[in-house]
Motif scaffolding. Structure first.
Motif, mmCIF file in Angstrom:
data_model
loop_
_atom_site.group_PDB
_atom_site.id
_atom_site.type_symbol
_atom_site.label_atom_id
_atom_site.label_comp_id
_atom_site.label_asym_id
_atom_site.label_seq_id
_atom_site.Cartn_x
_atom_site.Cartn_y
_atom_site.Cartn_z
ATOM 1 N N LEU A 125 0.822 -1.195 0.000
ATOM 2 C CA LEU A 125 0.000 0.000 0.000
ATOM 3 C C LEU A 125 0.864 1.255 0.000
ATOM 4 O O LEU A 125 1.929 1.297 0.602
ATOM 5 C CB LEU A 125 -0.930 -0.001 1.220
ATOM 6 N N CYS A 126 0.327 2.257 -0.666
ATOM 7 C CA CYS A 126 1.014 3.538 -0.766
ATOM 8 C C CYS A 126 0.947 4.253 0.587
ATOM 9 O O CYS A 126 -0.112 4.357 1.196
ATOM 10 C CB CYS A 126 0.332 4.360 -1.848
ATOM 11 N N SER A 127 2.082 4.756 1.043
ATOM 12 C CA SER A 127 2.106 5.426 2.349
ATOM 13 C C SER A 127 1.510 6.831 2.278
ATOM 14 O O SER A 127 1.326 7.469 3.308
ATOM 15 C CB SER A 127 3.540 5.498 2.883
ATOM 16 N N VAL A 128 1.205 7.304 1.075
ATOM 17 C CA VAL A 128 0.605 8.639 0.950
ATOM 18 C C VAL A 128 -0.916 8.555 0.824
ATOM 19 O O VAL A 128 -1.656 9.192 1.570
ATOM 20 C CB VAL A 128 1.200 9.402 -0.257
ATOM 21 N N CYS A 129 -1.386 7.724 -0.136
ATOM 22 C CA CYS A 129 -2.836 7.715 -0.406
ATOM 23 C C CYS A 129 -3.515 6.425 0.051
ATOM 24 O O CYS A 129 -4.729 6.296 -0.088
ATOM 25 C CB CYS A 129 -3.098 7.939 -1.896
ATOM 26 N N ASP A 130 -2.734 5.470 0.588
ATOM 27 C CA ASP A 130 -3.270 4.185 1.068
ATOM 28 C C ASP A 130 -3.806 3.286 -0.035
ATOM 29 O O ASP A 130 -4.371 2.231 0.253
ATOM 30 C CB ASP A 130 -4.376 4.378 2.123
ATOM 31 N N ARG A 140 5.214 3.675 -2.236
ATOM 32 C CA ARG A 140 4.459 4.870 -2.591
ATOM 33 C C ARG A 140 4.195 4.820 -4.084
ATOM 34 O O ARG A 140 4.997 4.250 -4.821
ATOM 35 C CB ARG A 140 5.373 6.084 -2.338
ATOM 36 N N HIS A 141 3.103 5.437 -4.524
ATOM 37 C CA HIS A 141 2.937 5.595 -5.965
ATOM 38 C C HIS A 141 3.921 6.647 -6.474
ATOM 39 O O HIS A 141 4.217 7.609 -5.768
ATOM 40 C CB HIS A 141 1.531 6.106 -6.301
ATOM 41 N N ILE A 142 4.348 6.478 -7.712
ATOM 42 C CA ILE A 142 5.200 7.499 -8.321
ATOM 43 C C ILE A 142 4.488 8.849 -8.286
ATOM 44 O O ILE A 142 5.069 9.863 -7.926
ATOM 45 C CB ILE A 142 5.563 7.096 -9.771
ATOM 46 N N ARG A 143 3.196 8.841 -8.635
ATOM 47 C CA ARG A 143 2.452 10.095 -8.697
ATOM 48 C C ARG A 143 2.228 10.708 -7.323
ATOM 49 O O ARG A 143 1.892 11.889 -7.219
ATOM 50 C CB ARG A 143 1.094 9.912 -9.389
ATOM 51 N N CYS A 144 2.386 9.911 -6.283
ATOM 52 C CA CYS A 144 2.228 10.427 -4.920
ATOM 53 C C CYS A 144 3.534 11.027 -4.398
ATOM 54 O O CYS A 144 3.598 11.464 -3.260
ATOM 55 C CB CYS A 144 1.711 9.333 -3.987
ATOM 56 N N ASN A 145 4.559 11.034 -5.219
ATOM 57 C CA ASN A 145 5.818 11.690 -4.879
ATOM 58 C C ASN A 145 6.160 12.667 -6.011
ATOM 59 O O ASN A 145 7.086 12.452 -6.778
ATOM 60 C CB ASN A 145 6.922 10.636 -4.719
HETATM 61 ZN ZN ZN Z 1 -0.525 6.766 -3.658
#
Ligand code: ZN
Length: 121
Positions: free
Chosen positions: A9-14, A45-50
């Motif tokens: 899971l992405c640590s930014v958007c879950d 993390r997703h690439i787009r979330c960074n």
């Molecule tokens: Zn994300």
């Protein structure tokens, strides 16, 4: 996250980081910003979330990411930006390529010059 595994899971958007070419962790790994030793202990993390890294991916298949603020690439040194764009875009294309390859060892994921550096150290 190996190709055959899921549930990271992405640590930014879950949200689920489903594909390797969506993975910020693997992107940073292939361009030499994450060590193989810390790969499994670093949060996904997703690439787009960074966005501060994602903004450097320049590819027709990648919807451009723009950010506002001090890390906006339009406010950074042009030479630095060009260098980052070259590196990060190649890294992202490498991930797309890896998504179609079978049986590649994790140590062979990174870009050639990064592998070279890993071998030398
Ligand atoms: Zn994300």
């Amino acid at each position: 996250m190996a190709k055959c595994e899921e549930g990271y899971l992405c640590s930014v958007c879950d949200g689920d980081v489903e594909h390797i070419h969506e993975s910020d962790l693997y992107l940073r790994y292939v361009i030499g910003q994450v060590d193989p030793e810390t790969l499994h202990t670093t949060r996904e993390r997703h690439i787009r979330c960074n966005p501060s890294l994602a903004q450097f991916i320049v590819d027709l298949d990648f919807e451009p990411v723009l950010i506002d603020g001090p890390f906006d690439k339009r406010q950074l040194d042009m030479d630095y930006v060009r260098e980052q764009e070259r590196l990060v875009t190649r890294g992202w294309r490498r991930l797309k390529e890896l998504a179609h390859l079978e049986g590649v060892s994790l140590l062979d994921y990174p870009l050639p010059e990064v592998r070279e550096r890993m071998r030398a150290s």
